[in-house]
Write a protein that holds these residues in place. Structure first.
Motif, mmCIF file in Angstrom:
data_model
loop_
_atom_site.group_PDB
_atom_site.id
_atom_site.type_symbol
_atom_site.label_atom_id
_atom_site.label_comp_id
_atom_site.label_asym_id
_atom_site.label_seq_id
_atom_site.Cartn_x
_atom_site.Cartn_y
_atom_site.Cartn_z
ATOM 1 N N MET A 1 0.890 -1.145 0.106
ATOM 2 C CA MET A 1 -0.119 -0.061 0.044
ATOM 3 C C MET A 1 0.953 1.304 -0.081
ATOM 4 S SD MET A 1 -3.098 0.895 2.842
ATOM 5 C CE MET A 1 -4.150 -0.546 2.502
ATOM 6 N N GLU A 2 0.274 2.259 -0.855
ATOM 7 C CA GLU A 2 1.189 3.643 -0.860
ATOM 8 C C GLU A 2 0.441 4.573 0.055
ATOM 9 O OE1 GLU A 2 4.050 4.629 -2.286
ATOM 10 O OE2 GLU A 2 4.448 2.549 -2.588
ATOM 11 N N GLU A 3 1.131 5.795 0.312
ATOM 12 C CA GLU A 3 0.287 6.848 0.947
ATOM 13 C C GLU A 3 1.057 7.994 0.510
ATOM 14 O OE1 GLU A 3 0.867 5.797 5.152
ATOM 15 O OE2 GLU A 3 2.207 7.442 5.126
ATOM 16 N N LEU A 4 0.022 9.155 0.605
ATOM 17 C CA LEU A 4 0.619 10.685 0.343
ATOM 18 C C LEU A 4 -0.126 11.313 1.287
ATOM 19 C CD1 LEU A 4 0.635 11.265 -3.634
ATOM 20 C CD2 LEU A 4 2.773 10.930 -1.926
ATOM 21 N N LYS A 5 0.751 12.310 2.139
ATOM 22 C CA LYS A 5 0.021 13.258 3.198
ATOM 23 C C LYS A 5 -0.349 14.355 2.535
ATOM 24 C CE LYS A 5 2.166 10.896 7.187
ATOM 25 N NZ LYS A 5 1.899 9.682 6.808
ATOM 26 N N LEU A 6 -1.400 14.781 2.711
ATOM 27 C CA LEU A 6 -1.964 16.162 2.730
ATOM 28 C C LEU A 6 -2.149 16.877 3.784
ATOM 29 C CD1 LEU A 6 -4.845 15.230 0.342
ATOM 30 C CD2 LEU A 6 -2.558 15.681 -0.588
ATOM 31 N N THR A 7 -2.116 18.324 3.680
ATOM 32 C CA THR A 7 -2.362 19.099 4.739
ATOM 33 C C THR A 7 -3.361 20.226 4.546
ATOM 34 O OG1 THR A 7 -0.701 21.017 4.025
ATOM 35 C CG2 THR A 7 0.247 19.051 5.660
ATOM 36 N N LYS A 8 -4.080 20.539 5.649
ATOM 37 C CA LYS A 8 -5.244 21.358 5.609
ATOM 38 C C LYS A 8 -4.864 22.747 4.765
ATOM 39 C CE LYS A 8 -9.083 22.879 8.103
ATOM 40 N NZ LYS A 8 -9.904 22.390 9.134
ATOM 41 N N GLU A 9 -3.555 23.052 5.462
ATOM 42 C CA GLU A 9 -3.098 24.391 4.970
ATOM 43 C C GLU A 9 -2.887 24.189 3.330
ATOM 44 O OE1 GLU A 9 0.771 25.204 6.863
ATOM 45 O OE2 GLU A 9 1.105 26.828 5.541
ATOM 46 N N GLN A 10 -2.097 23.517 2.808
ATOM 47 C CA GLN A 10 -1.900 23.089 1.228
ATOM 48 C C GLN A 10 -3.476 23.370 0.833
ATOM 49 O OE1 GLN A 10 -0.866 19.080 0.928
ATOM 50 N NE2 GLN A 10 1.016 19.588 -0.036
ATOM 51 N N ILE A 11 -4.371 22.494 1.265
ATOM 52 C CA ILE A 11 -5.793 22.501 0.474
ATOM 53 C C ILE A 11 -6.407 23.890 0.627
ATOM 54 C CG2 ILE A 11 -7.727 21.624 0.773
ATOM 55 C CD1 ILE A 11 -6.953 18.822 0.673
ATOM 56 N N LEU A 12 -6.254 24.540 1.585
ATOM 57 C CA LEU A 12 -6.860 25.762 1.897
ATOM 58 C C LEU A 12 -6.281 26.876 1.165
ATOM 59 C CD1 LEU A 12 -7.640 26.045 5.410
ATOM 60 C CD2 LEU A 12 -9.312 25.277 3.929
ATOM 61 N N GLN A 13 -5.130 26.811 0.501
ATOM 62 C CA GLN A 13 -4.581 27.492 -0.636
ATOM 63 C C GLN A 13 -5.387 27.584 -1.877
ATOM 64 O OE1 GLN A 13 -0.342 26.710 -0.714
ATOM 65 N NE2 GLN A 13 -0.162 27.506 1.177
ATOM 66 N N TYR A 14 -6.219 26.549 -1.858
ATOM 67 C CA TYR A 14 -6.958 26.194 -3.274
ATOM 68 C C TYR A 14 -8.399 26.404 -3.035
ATOM 69 C CZ TYR A 14 -2.354 24.787 -5.080
ATOM 70 O OH TYR A 14 -1.192 24.635 -5.423
ATOM 71 N N PRO A 15 -8.923 27.510 -2.968
ATOM 72 C CA PRO A 15 -10.429 27.531 -2.170
ATOM 73 C C PRO A 15 -11.550 27.185 -3.212
ATOM 74 C CG PRO A 15 -9.411 29.945 -2.392
ATOM 75 C CD PRO A 15 -8.238 28.773 -2.709
ATOM 76 N N LYS A 16 -11.197 27.085 -4.382
ATOM 77 C CA LYS A 16 -12.224 26.571 -5.437
ATOM 78 C C LYS A 16 -11.879 25.117 -5.845
ATOM 79 C CE LYS A 16 -14.742 30.420 -6.416
ATOM 80 N NZ LYS A 16 -14.057 31.265 -5.604
ATOM 81 N N LEU A 17 -10.858 24.466 -5.099
ATOM 82 C CA LEU A 17 -10.340 23.286 -5.766
ATOM 83 C C LEU A 17 -11.675 22.160 -5.625
ATOM 84 C CD1 LEU A 17 -8.053 21.667 -6.363
ATOM 85 C CD2 LEU A 17 -7.788 21.080 -3.812
#
Ligand SMILES: Cc1cc2nc3c(=O)[nH]c(=O)nc-3n(C[C@H](O)[C@H](O)[C@H](O)COP(=O)(O)OP(=O)(O)OC[C@H]3O[C@@H](n4cnc5c(N)ncnc54)[C@H](O)[C@@H]3O)c2cc1C
Ligand code: SF4
Lengths: 452, 126
Positions: A426-442
Motif C-alpha cells: 500500500m502507498e500513501e501521500l500526506k496532504l495538509t489542510k493548509e495546502q488545501i486551503l490555498q486552493y479555495p475553489k479546488l
C-alpha cells in the motif's frame, strides 16, 4: 432497547483501536460486538513476528500486538460482548445482534463503526477444472488449523497465489515438517511483501513461479497432484509448459475481500475497486454517523496502518456524537441513554452551530488514475479536515523509478520519487489542510503514477 | 570485490541493499534507508539470524495451543533444531505473554517465550 453512543462491529485490531480512541476523546458509552470467542481478530492466528514496528517500535507477533490493544480496552473499562454476531444494522442505526445468552437483541446507536475485517476469496472464483477432492484449503484456513488447533493439513504442499498468508504458510508448514514444493502466482509479480518472499521462500529454497497457474488437479477423493502451466499476457495457459507436481494439499492464497454484507444491507455505498465503503476524510460512509476502518474499508498489509486508520475513525465518531448532542440531533431525542455508561449528555451549551453544511462547505473529489487503482478517502470536505490527512492507495502493477503525484485540479502539487511501487504494498501521500486551503475553489485531486 | 544484493527484512519498506565484500569483510552497504538496514546487511552476509515462531501444546487451558517465539533472533542454521526441540513440549495453563517455555533452546542461549495468554478453563468462571 439498549442505547449506546458508539457501537463497534468487530473486535479485531481496527475495532479495538477505534474504541480506545473514541474513549480517549470523551465518549464513555461504547460497545464492541465480536462474533469470535476472543478479541483480536485475525491477529490471533498470525503467530509470526513482524507486527507493530511503526506503532511500538518493536517487532511483535500477532497475538502480542492484539494484546497491547486488548489491555487498553480493558484498562479503559470499554464494554464488549464476545460470541455475539451482528446480523444487521438499520438505516436509523439500530444494531441487531445475537448470542446464546441473550438471543436476538437490538441496540440503538448514535454512531456505528464498521470494523468487520475481510475474508478470503472463495475458491469457486478460481475456475480450476476437475473434481473437488479433499486437501484443498484456503491459506487462512490452513493457518487457523496449524496455529490454533495444532493440526497439519498435509505433508506435500503446493501453494497457488503469493499473497502474504500463502507465503507465511509456506514457511510455517516447512518448519512443521511438510515439503512445500512450489508457490505459483498468476501475475508476473508477487502479491505479498518482499520481506516475506525473502524470509519465507528464499530462506527455505521454495521456488516461486510467476505467471503460472494450476490447470489440473489430480485425485478424486483426495488431492494426489496438480499440474501447473505458464500463462501468457492474457493469463491463458501456454500449451507445452505443463509441469506435474505430486502433492496431498493445495493451499489457495488468492486474495482477501472486505466483509461488507452488513454495510450493503444498511445502504452504505461500496467502492467496486476495494469492495469497501466509499468514505470521506473522516472515514464516514455516505450514511451520516457510520464510519469504517481496517480491512473492511480496504485490505491492509500492515496492522500498524489499520490501528492508525481506526484511531481516526474512533476520534471522528466521538466528534460526531458530541456534535449531534450539541445540536439536538434527532438521533438522541427520543431515546435517553440510561443503560449505557449512565451519564446523559444533556449539555446543550456547545452552541447550535451546525457542523455540517457550513456555507463554504464543499467537497473535493479524489480521482485515482494512471496506475493508481483507488484512494481512501474518496472525498475531502476541507472544513472537516484535520491538520494532516493520509491518503492511502494501491497501484495496479509494478513500476520502477517512478513518481507518485497528486494534481490539485490541473496543477501538480505533490511529486514523490519511489524506487518501486507494487500492487502488494500500500502507498500513501500526506496532504495538509493548509495546502488545501490555498486552493479555495479546488474540485478534484488526481493521483497518478508517473515516469518523471 | 564481490557484490551481494539483499532485501532488508527488518520492516515492510523492504529496501534493496547492496553489500560490497572483500573476502569475508564487508566493505560497504548501500540502499538502506535507516541504520537497521546496515546492521542487517552486515549480519546477513556473515551470520544470518532469524526470530523463530511456532506453537506448543497446552494442557487445561481455554485453547489447545499457545504461540511462542525465540526471545531474540537465533542463527539461521539453528532453526530446524529449534523447531524439533519444541515438538514434544507441553505446558500447563495458565500461560501468559512473556512466560519462559523453554530455556536455552537448541544451545543458542536464547529462551522460548509465550506470545499469547491462555487462561485456565474453570467450569464456573464468573
Ligand atoms: C495471514 C496474515 C498475515 C498478516 N501478516 C501481517 C504482518 O506480518 N504484519 C502486519 O503488520 N500485518 C499483517 N497482517 C495484516 C493485519 O493482520 C490485518 O490487516 C489486521 O488484522 C486487520 O484488522 P481488522 O480489525 O480490520 O480485521 P480483523 O482482524 O479481521 O478483525 C475483524 C473482526 O470482526 C469480527 N466480525 C466480522 N463480522 C462480524 C459480525 N457480523 N459480528 C461480529 N463480529 C464480526 C471478526 O470476527 C473479527 O474478529 C496479516 C494478515 C493476515 C490475514
Ligand atoms: S533499511 Fe530501514 S527502512 Fe529499509 S527496510 Fe530496512 S529497516 Fe526498513
Amino acid at each position: 432497547m439498549i442505547n449506546y453512543d458508539i457501537v463497534i462491529v468487530g473486535g479485531g485490531p481496527a475495532g479495538l483501536a477505534a474504541a480506545v480512541c473514541a474513549k480517549q476523546n470523551g465518549i464513555d458509552s461504547i460497545l464492541i460486538l465480536e462474533r469470535d470467542k476472543e478479541l483480536g481478530g485475525i491477529l490471533n492466528q498470525c503467530i509470526h513476528n513482524g507486527f507493530g514496528l511503526h506503532t511500538f517500535k518493536e517487532e511483535l507477533t500477532g497475538p502480542e500486538y492484539a494484546d497491547r490493544f486488548i489491555r487498553q480496552v480493558k484498562d479503559l473499562g470499554i464494554e464488549y460482548k464476545l460470541n455475539t454476531m451482528v446480523m444487521e444494522v438499520s438505516q436509523d442505526k439500530i444494531v441487531t445482534a445475537m448470542n446464546r445468552e441473550e438471543g436476538m437483541f437490538g441496540i440503538q446507536a448514535k454512531s456505528v463503526i464498521l470494523a468487520m475485517g475481510c475474508r478470503e476469496r472463495p475458491r469457486g472464483a478460481l475456475n480450476i477444472p476437475g473434481y473437488r477432492p479433499a486437501g484443498i484449503y484456503s491459506a487462512g484456513t490452513a493457518q487457523r488449523l496449524v496455529n490454533m488447533e495444532g493440526y497439519m493439513p498435509g505433508r506435500e504442499v503446493v501453494i497457488l497465489g503469493s499473497g502474504d498468508i500463502g507465503l507465511i504458510m509456506a514457511r510455517r508448514m516447512t518448519l512443521e515438517g511438510a515439503k512445500v514444493k512450489v508457490v505459483a502466482e498468476l501475475m508476473p509479480y508477487s502479491g505479498g511483501l518482499k520481506r516475506n518472499i525473502v524470509q519465507c521462500l528464499d530462506d527455505y529454497g521454495i521456488p516461486l513461479k510467476l505467471s503460472h497457474t494450476v490447470v489440473d488437479i489430480k485425485g478424486k477423493e483426495r488431492v494426489e497432484g496438480i499440474t501447473l502451466a505458464q500463462v501468457d499476457e492474457n493469463n491463458r495457459p501456454i500449451p507445452g509448459t505443463e509441469e506435474f507436481y505430486t502433492c496431498d494439499t493445495l493451499l489457495l492464497s488468492v486474495g482477501l475481500i472486505p466483509e461488507n454484507e452488513i454495510s450493503r444491507g444498511m445502504g452504505v455505498e461500496i467502492n467496486p475497486v476495494t469492495s469497501g465503503p466509499k468514505v470521506n476524510e473522516s472515514l464516514e460512509t455516505n450514511m451520516e454517523g457510520v464510519f469504517a476502518c481496517g480491512n473492511v474499508l480496504h485490505v491492509h498489509d500492515l496492522v500498524d496502518f489499520v490501528s492508525e486508520e481506526a484511531a481516526a475513525a474512533g476520534r471522528n465518531a466521538a466528534a460526531y456524537v458530541k456534535a449531534a448532542a450539541g445540536s439536538g440531533n434527532p438521533a438522541d431525542s427520543d431515546t435517553v441513554s440510561t443503560d449505557a455508561a449512565g451519564e446523559q449528555s444533556t449539555d446543550n451549551s456547545g452552541a447550535v452551530e451546525v457542523i455540517k453544511d457550513t456555507i463554504e462547505a464543499h467537497e473535493i473529489r479524489l480521482i485515482p488514475t494512471a496506475g493508481v487503482r483507488y484512494t481512501v478517502p474518496s472525498t475531502i470536505r476541507p472544513d472537516h479536515m484535520d491538520e494532516n490527512l493520509t491518503v492511502r492507495f494501491r497501484v495496479g502493477s509494478v513500476y520502477k523509478n517512478c513518481y507518485v503525484s497528486a494534481y490539485f485540479d490541473d496543477e501538480r502539487v505533490i511529486h514523490r520519487k519511489r524506487q518501486v511501487v507494487a500492487p502488494g504494498e500500500m502507498e500513501e501521500l500526506k496532504l495538509t489542510k493548509e495546502q488545501i486551503l490555498q486552493y479555495p475553489k479546488l474540485k478534484t485531486i488526481t493521483f497518478k503514477v508517473e515516469e518523471e | 570485490m564481490e557484490i551481494k544484493n539483499l532485501i532488508c527484512i527488518n520492516c515492510p519498506m523492504g529496501c534493496a541493499l547492496t553489500v560490497e565484500m572483500e573476502g569475508q569483510e564487508v566493505v560497504s552497504v548501500s540502499g538502506n534507508t535507516c541504520k537497521r538496514g546496515d546492521t542487517y546487511a552486515r549480519k546477513e552476509v556473515t551470520n544470518p539470524t532469524r526470530i523463530v515462531t511456532s506453537t506448543v501444546r497446552v494442557a487445561g487451558g481455554e485453547a489447545d495451543m499457545v504461540s511462542v517465539k525465540t526471545k531474540e533472533d537465533i542463527p539461521k542454521g539453528k532453526i530446524a533444531e529449534c523447531i524439533k526441540a519444541l515438538k514434544d513440549v507441553q505446558v500447563q495453563a495458565p500461560v501468559y505473554i512473556g512466560d519462559v517455555i523453554v530455556t536455552d533452546i537448541a544451545g543458542t542461549g536464547v529462551d522460548i517465550v509465550a506470545t499469547k495468554n491462555i487462561e485456565l478453563t474453570l467450569p464456573l468462571l464468573g
